[in-house]
Scaffold this active site. Sequence first.
Site, PDB file in Angstrom:
ATOM      1  CE  LYS A   1       0.384  -6.865   9.454  1.00 45.00           C
ATOM      2  NZ  LYS A   1      -0.416  -8.077   9.612  1.00 45.00           N
TER       3      LYS A   1
ATOM      4  CD  GLU B   1       3.004   0.217   6.694  1.00 48.67           C
ATOM      5  OE1 GLU B   1       4.018  -0.260   6.134  1.00 48.67           O
ATOM      6  OE2 GLU B   1       2.670  -0.056   7.848  1.00 48.67           O
TER       7      GLU B   1
ATOM      8  CG  HIS C   1       6.091 -10.298   0.904  1.00 44.91           C
ATOM      9  ND1 HIS C   1       6.827  -9.131   0.925  1.00 44.91           N
ATOM     10  CD2 HIS C   1       5.299 -10.227  -0.199  1.00 44.91           C
ATOM     11  CE1 HIS C   1       6.479  -8.380  -0.121  1.00 44.91           C
ATOM     12  NE2 HIS C   1       5.561  -9.028  -0.815  1.00 44.91           N
TER      13      HIS C   1
ATOM     14  NE  ARG D   1       3.046 -15.905  15.205  1.00 47.80           N
ATOM     15  CZ  ARG D   1       4.162 -15.998  14.521  1.00 47.80           C
ATOM     16  NH1 ARG D   1       5.199 -16.678  15.012  1.00 47.80           N
ATOM     17  NH2 ARG D   1       4.295 -15.418  13.338  1.00 47.80           N
TER      18      ARG D   1
END
Length: 404
Positions: A154, A238, A273, A330
């Site tokens: 990431k 973040e 999530h 993917r």
Amino acid sequence: MFLHLGGSSGKVGMLLIRRVGLFCRSAHLSPQSLEYRPIKKVMVANRGEIAIRVFRACTELGIRTVAVYSEQDTGQMHRQKADEAYLIGRGLSPVAAYLHIPDIIKVAKENSVDAIHPGYGFLSERADFAQACADAGVRFIGPSPEVVRKMGDKVEARALAIKAGVPVVPGTDAPISSLQEAEDFAKTYDFPIIFKAAYGGGGRGMRVVRDYEELEENYQRAYSEALAAFGNGALFVEKFIEKPRHIEVQILGDKYGNVIHLYERDCSIQRRHQKVVEIAPAAQLDPHLRDRLTSDSVNLAKQVGYENAGTVEFLVDKHGKHYFIEVNSRLQVEHTVTEEITDVDLVHAQLRVCEGRSLPELGLEQDKIQINGCAIQCRVTTEDPSRGFQPDTGRIEVFPFPII
């Protein structure tokens, strides 16, 4: 459960994926066709629904199919749907069996498999698996090992997005190594902030922090979850975007630098999530915002030389500003709603791109991709309310279908 709302009739019905022929529409061969290598046999390194989905596409294209299965999955349907089926991971748990790269590669080489489709989950975003396929002379139906590696990290994906001019959520440029770094970030950007696993997803290793009192506990929990789930506890931090829309853009690239988008899906309705409802296209999305999302997705894909199918994910805040969060290198569970509104069979396209066909040869050019109606995917989640709504399993015995 799937619903499709037709653009012209407005009727509602169960989702039936419409397939289109993705063969070359021209009788003339382009120079690009020199790299065309037909696939005669495909293995799916996966199980269940996605394996059957890929087998169906292969059968429609005249490609022979190979299933692999764990000892516990001897009677599973995906084994019966393939032309050939082979046991892997003898003595291992089901999950470990489908993650056992040596066995999967061995079966592929011994049975003249041309290409391996990873499905989703298991090995689908593992760069070492894509590399193992390449080393064995078996094509991986997906991006190159290097692109899978970059998109799976990431932090590196974020850096690539910045380089491509794609807006990102304010965050650390590299995994943090201490609680002090998280405190420094919070002082700069203020709360709330969010910890995220640097080398995984699916909501694991993810913790929202709203004040200093919660910081240390959530740092330790996020680290432990990431370590247990992905074998690496590295975290980055973040700024947390409150109540955003979660919009993702389907992309498709070929071996010659062509990249198109197939519009977006809204997956804002989530539980822990995890996506629960997928809608394509996103409802009431400003056309200018749609243009920015799709343009940024294509630019990022071109920046990294993206090949095959993938999804670029964004958060959109209450002011309509969008932020890149990650790339899924993917096919996704929710690919079917995109197929329904665009009339493009994504698995057909994956196979043809892997063979060396260009997108223009397949009739897949941006100005030809149109939205037709909308489609909704609803996932079934199971939880036990007597145990604090922990995830649960069991047999569905009664299912009242809602009347719309």
